[in-house]
Scaffold this motif. Structure first.
Motif, PDB file in Angstrom:
ATOM      1  N   PRO A 424       0.803  -1.229   0.000  1.00  0.00           N
ATOM      2  CA  PRO A 424       0.000   0.000   0.000  1.00  0.00           C
ATOM      3  C   PRO A 424       0.836   1.280   0.000  1.00  0.00           C
ATOM      4  O   PRO A 424       0.301   2.360  -0.224  1.00  0.00           O
ATOM      5  N   TYR A 425       2.131   1.162   0.242  1.00  0.00           N
ATOM      6  CA  TYR A 425       2.971   2.342   0.422  1.00  0.00           C
ATOM      7  C   TYR A 425       3.556   2.861  -0.892  1.00  0.00           C
ATOM      8  O   TYR A 425       3.800   2.099  -1.828  1.00  0.00           O
ATOM      9  N   THR A 426       3.804   4.160  -0.934  1.00  0.00           N
ATOM     10  CA  THR A 426       4.783   4.722  -1.864  1.00  0.00           C
ATOM     11  C   THR A 426       6.130   4.607  -1.161  1.00  0.00           C
ATOM     12  O   THR A 426       6.257   4.956   0.014  1.00  0.00           O
ATOM     13  N   ILE A 427       7.137   4.108  -1.872  1.00  0.00           N
ATOM     14  CA  ILE A 427       8.437   3.822  -1.265  1.00  0.00           C
ATOM     15  C   ILE A 427       9.519   4.611  -1.979  1.00  0.00           C
ATOM     16  O   ILE A 427       9.627   4.568  -3.206  1.00  0.00           O
ATOM     17  N   ARG A 428      10.314   5.322  -1.216  1.00  0.00           N
ATOM     18  CA  ARG A 428      11.492   6.004  -1.754  1.00  0.00           C
ATOM     19  C   ARG A 428      12.744   5.460  -1.075  1.00  0.00           C
ATOM     20  O   ARG A 428      12.835   5.451   0.152  1.00  0.00           O
ATOM     21  N   ILE A 429      13.696   4.993  -1.874  1.00  0.00           N
ATOM     22  CA  ILE A 429      15.006   4.592  -1.367  1.00  0.00           C
ATOM     23  C   ILE A 429      16.005   5.671  -1.762  1.00  0.00           C
ATOM     24  O   ILE A 429      15.989   6.148  -2.896  1.00  0.00           O
ATOM     25  N   VAL A 430      16.866   6.036  -0.839  1.00  0.00           N
ATOM     26  CA  VAL A 430      17.981   6.930  -1.153  1.00  0.00           C
ATOM     27  C   VAL A 430      19.271   6.206  -0.787  1.00  0.00           C
ATOM     28  O   VAL A 430      19.420   5.725   0.343  1.00  0.00           O
ATOM     29  N   SER A 431      20.180   6.099  -1.757  1.00  0.00           N
ATOM     30  CA  SER A 431      21.481   5.484  -1.518  1.00  0.00           C
ATOM     31  C   SER A 431      22.541   6.573  -1.465  1.00  0.00           C
ATOM     32  O   SER A 431      22.718   7.324  -2.425  1.00  0.00           O
ATOM     33  N   GLU A 432      23.230   6.641  -0.347  1.00  0.00           N
ATOM     34  CA  GLU A 432      24.346   7.567  -0.188  1.00  0.00           C
ATOM     35  C   GLU A 432      25.638   6.757  -0.291  1.00  0.00           C
ATOM     36  O   GLU A 432      25.920   5.924   0.569  1.00  0.00           O
ATOM     37  N   VAL A 433      26.385   6.985  -1.367  1.00  0.00           N
ATOM     38  CA  VAL A 433      27.647   6.269  -1.530  1.00  0.00           C
ATOM     39  C   VAL A 433      28.695   6.977  -0.666  1.00  0.00           C
ATOM     40  O   VAL A 433      29.008   8.141  -0.888  1.00  0.00           O
ATOM     41  N   LEU A 434      29.229   6.254   0.309  1.00  0.00           N
ATOM     42  CA  LEU A 434      30.168   6.846   1.258  1.00  0.00           C
ATOM     43  C   LEU A 434      31.625   6.511   0.924  1.00  0.00           C
ATOM     44  O   LEU A 434      32.527   7.251   1.301  1.00  0.00           O
ATOM     45  N   GLU A 435      31.841   5.395   0.270  1.00  0.00           N
ATOM     46  CA  GLU A 435      33.158   5.023  -0.243  1.00  0.00           C
ATOM     47  C   GLU A 435      32.952   4.365  -1.596  1.00  0.00           C
ATOM     48  O   GLU A 435      31.953   3.679  -1.801  1.00  0.00           O
ATOM     49  N   SER A 436      33.905   4.558  -2.495  1.00  0.00           N
ATOM     50  CA  SER A 436      33.755   3.935  -3.804  1.00  0.00           C
ATOM     51  C   SER A 436      35.090   3.462  -4.351  1.00  0.00           C
ATOM     52  O   SER A 436      36.026   4.230  -4.481  1.00  0.00           O
ATOM     53  N   ASN A 437      35.135   2.194  -4.628  1.00  0.00           N
ATOM     54  CA  ASN A 437      36.225   1.593  -5.396  1.00  0.00           C
ATOM     55  C   ASN A 437      35.670   0.361  -6.085  1.00  0.00           C
ATOM     56  O   ASN A 437      35.994  -0.768  -5.756  1.00  0.00           O
ATOM     57  N   GLY A 438      34.774   0.611  -7.035  1.00  0.00           N
ATOM     58  CA  GLY A 438      34.183  -0.480  -7.796  1.00  0.00           C
ATOM     59  C   GLY A 438      32.724  -0.696  -7.482  1.00  0.00           C
ATOM     60  O   GLY A 438      32.351  -1.058  -6.378  1.00  0.00           O
ATOM     61  N   SER A 439      31.897  -0.422  -8.460  1.00  0.00           N
ATOM     62  CA  SER A 439      30.472  -0.735  -8.498  1.00  0.00           C
ATOM     63  C   SER A 439      29.678  -0.323  -7.265  1.00  0.00           C
ATOM     64  O   SER A 439      29.183  -1.141  -6.511  1.00  0.00           O
ATOM     65  N   SER A 440      29.540   0.969  -7.106  1.00  0.00           N
ATOM     66  CA  SER A 440      28.670   1.489  -6.057  1.00  0.00           C
ATOM     67  C   SER A 440      27.199   1.279  -6.400  1.00  0.00           C
ATOM     68  O   SER A 440      26.354   1.260  -5.505  1.00  0.00           O
ATOM     69  N   SER A 441      26.874   1.113  -7.686  1.00  0.00           N
ATOM     70  CA  SER A 441      25.475   0.846  -8.059  1.00  0.00           C
ATOM     71  C   SER A 441      25.043  -0.531  -7.560  1.00  0.00           C
ATOM     72  O   SER A 441      23.902  -0.720  -7.122  1.00  0.00           O
TER      73      SER A 441
END
Length: 711
Positions: A424-441
């Motif tokens: 029943p919900y509208t859902i929002r996800i927020v991803s905060e990339v804090l470190e990156s060395n390969g495929s943060s997605s």
């Protein structure tokens, strides 16, 4: 006078066709074409500067895709009635085209180049993004810009088990595959899309099917090029070269870089070691030589670095951080990290870390989509943020980048089909990339899965993701699981795959070389599946299943459906009833009319407040049935009866007439009932004379026997 036109037709084999036309529009561009399918028409132009800017050592290519509202006979929304910044869907289309075109220009071509693609007429049965790649390549084909390997792109879907090229949006809704494939005659260069848990073999089959259709479209471009008169490719000044400097740099650096690469080290440690070798190489040259050819020294050092690192992988099977080709970096996870959000998780894999949050809301928070080619809303959406500190850099923030839009969309598509249809919900996800060395997605997909389960969203199945790489010298090759940032930069492929334990849900592949063999792609997919399942195991060790309910501080949502004719009563004059109800109960109430029914969403954190709203709805929609008995309470005394309120529906009042109080004649209402009395009445329907509802107390007690009259 209309200029001479040159037209080529592409038969899709099912009664539909695509035409490519040149010679009529935008003739001052270096190349221009109009691509038409049905009533959808796209204008693509290509222009490139005649000279390169000094010091530029890359291709400054810009691919723009814009949809004109006039194309769909619509006005732009908002205060200013003019197209402004590109929408996310336009940005995603730009990326689809850019990723295929960019590797196919000559490596030493550095002139400012712009490819512009515009939707000029929109047919609702034709999705224009599937034609953008064809249009861009055809514009380059009729130009003199150095671009030798023509390409095209198609969308492939599978409807009732049958693969289809470039389906309509309506057809796509019935499909379990939605993939965009870009390719040249010889090889696939780009794949992106979403699937409903298909197998690796099914994905390969869809790619091969799309590639055959692409070959037909490329042949049509060559025919158009020949008919138009193939222009002689312009001459341009290539990169400065110096074989002696290259040999000197390689001799000094190769073995040292090879030795560093085969040991295995962390990102910053390795970077410092490579930088030290570079300084040693530069010390071999005089200041005058560096002033004249310092750019060549840096260029050849990078070239030597790339060659040495790749050879370590091909010859020793050892990667920059010491792993074998199939190894996954160490993973640790945590949920419920942020105490006041509705759901949260941390996912850390090696030197990549993502923090995901989930927010739950009503349909009022749905993401509205309003573009010339699509209107609607998303009740599940994901936003991805990539701040500069995640790579240890300091850069100004310039708004959401194309990369952030693309990576967020990939993660969203990976997860969206695992959200239950009855959520029943509208859902929002927020991803905060804090470190990156390969495929943060892919870290975002994993963190998003855990955050959803932490929030109590009843996911159908958990989803994980992995990024695969490739290094090949044309004969030997190595497929790399869970690639580093450097391996992406120095490698030949970036292949991201997401899925559940039962199948693939999304993918994104970019190939940087010509001629990727299907057997390599099959190995990459098989290796990706093993890695994906390993990562999935780590996620489910942290949180095995969705929490049974949302958190205490998160809103609960209850949905009710009422007849459409009661909507006005619930809203009240000028919204008075619903506004006062929300204020009194601390809830948010949203009413949508669907098929002449009122769908009511009640969102709140206090169960008592939600119950109060449900009671009010029950009261407003209460409709007594003929002949049924109901409990009532006296709320007002009158000379000619009593006003009573149904206890099951507070606020619903009806007059109990004095004549219906008792079988005996009643002179004074107070002789039978008093304020606050609770008793049963029988509902008698609507009085045909007064047109008002009628209830009776006496009807529920036996009528006393009549006394005989005395003579």
């Amino acid at each position: 006078m209309i200029p001479q036109l040159f037209v080529e037709k592409i038969d899709l084999g099912d009664g539909r066709s695509i035409t490519i036309e040149t010679g009529r529009l935008a003739k001052q561009a270096d190349g221009s074409v109009v691509v038409r399918m049905g009533d959808t028409m796209i204008l693509a132009t290509a222009v490139s500067a005649r000279t390169s800017n000094p010091g530029v050592d890359f291709l400054p290519l810009t691919v723009d895709y814009r949809e004109k509202f006039a194309a769909a006979g619509r006005f732009p929304g908002g205060f200013f009635k003019r197209e402004a910044r590109p929408s996310d869907s336009e940005v995603l289309t730009m990326r689809l085209v850019d990723r295929v075109l960019r590797p196919l220009f000559p490596d030493d071509y550095h002139a400012e180049t712009q490819v512009m693609i515009q939707l000029m007429s929109h047919d609702e049965t034709v999705m224009p993004d599937a034609l953008a790649g064809l249009a861009a390549s055809a514009a380059l084909a009729v130009s003199d810009i150095p671009f030798y390997n023509l390409i095209s792109e198609v969308r492939v879907a599978r409807i009732d088990g049958k693969l289809v090229i470039n389906p309509s949006r309506e057809e796509l809704e019935k499909s379990d595959i939605d993939m965009m494939i870009g390719a040249s005659m010889d090889s696939v260069a780009m794949v992106e899309g979403e699937m409903k848990e298909i197998s690796e073999a099914e994905m390969i089959e869809a790619i091969k099917f799309a590639h055959e259709a692409i070959k037909v479209q490329i042949q049509a471009q060559y025919r158009l090029q020949e008919a138009f008169g193939k222009k002689e490719i312009r001459t341009y000044e290539g990169e400065k070269e110096n074989e002696e400097i290259y040999k000197k740099v390689k001799a000094a650096a190769y073995d040292k870089i090879y030795a560093i690469a085969k040991v295995g080290s962390a990102k910053h440690e390795r970077g410092a070691a490579f930088a030290e070798v570079k300084e040693e190489v530069k010390a071999l040259f005089t200041e005058e030589e560096l002033a004249a050819d310092g750019d060549l020294v840096s260029k050849y050092f990078y070239k030597t670095n790339k060659e040495a690192v790749r050879n370590v992988v091909l010859e020793l099977g050892v990667r920059l951080d010491g792993r074998k080709t199939t190894d996954i970096r160490p993973i640790w996870c945590e949920t419920d990290y942020l105490p006041r959000v509705h759901g949260s998780s941390l996912f850390t894999r090696g030197e990549t870390q993502a923090l995901a949050t989930v927010t739950l809301g009503t349909s009022r928070e749905a993401n509205q989509i309003d573009s010339p080619s699509e209107q609607g809303e998303e009740k599940f959406y994901l936003h991805y943020n990539f701040p500069p500190f995640s790579t240890g850099e300091a850069k100004p923030l310039r708004g959401t980048s194309r990369r952030e839009v693309g990576h967020g969309n990939l993660a969203q598509r990976a997860l969206k089909n695992m959200i239950p249809a009855d959520c029943p919900y509208t859902i929002r996800i927020v991803s905060e990339v804090l470190e990156s060395n390969g495929s943060s997605s892919m870290a975002t997909v994993c963190a998003g899965t855990m955050a959803l389960m932490d929030a109590g969203v009843q996911m159908v199945k958990p989803v994980s993701g992995i990024a695969m790489g490739l290094i090949t010298d044309g004969e030997k090759f190595a497929v790399l699981s869970d690639i580093l940032g450097d391996e992406d930069h120095l490698g030949d492929m970036d292949f991201k795959v997401t899925g559940t334990a039962d199948g693939i849900t999304a993918c994104q592949m970019d190939i940087k070389i010509d001629g990727l063999r299907y057997d390599i792609m099959e190995q990459a997919l098989a290796q990706a599946r093993d890695g994906r399942l390993h990562i999935l195991g780590k996620l489910t060790e942290t949180i095995a299943a969705p929490r049974a309910d949302v958190k205490a501080h998160a809103p609960k949502i209850i949905t009710r459906t009422i007849p459409g004719n009661f909507i006005g009563a619930l809203i009240g004059p000028g919204g008075k009833v619903i506004q006062e109800l929300q204020k009194a109960t601390g809830t948010t109430i949203v009413i949508n009319e669907v098929d002449e029914q009122g769908v009511i969403e009640i969102l709140g954190t206090d169960p008592a407040g939600i119950e109060a709203v449900l009671a009010k709805i029950a009261s407003i929609t209460f409709k007594p049935q003929m002949g049924e008995a109901y409990e009532v309470k006296v709320i007002k005394m009158l000379d000619f009866g009593a006003v009573v309120e149904y206890t099951a529906a507070p606020g619903n009042e009806v007059l109990l007439h004095v004549s219906e109080l008792a079988w005996e004649r009643t002179e004074n209402v107070a002789d039978v009932v008093k304020m606050g009395d609770v008793f049963q009445v029988k509902y008698l329907g609507v009085d045909p004379k007064t047109k008002k509802e009628k209830v009776s107390k006496k009807a529920l007690v036996p009528r006393p026997p009549r006394e005989d009259k005395k003579e």
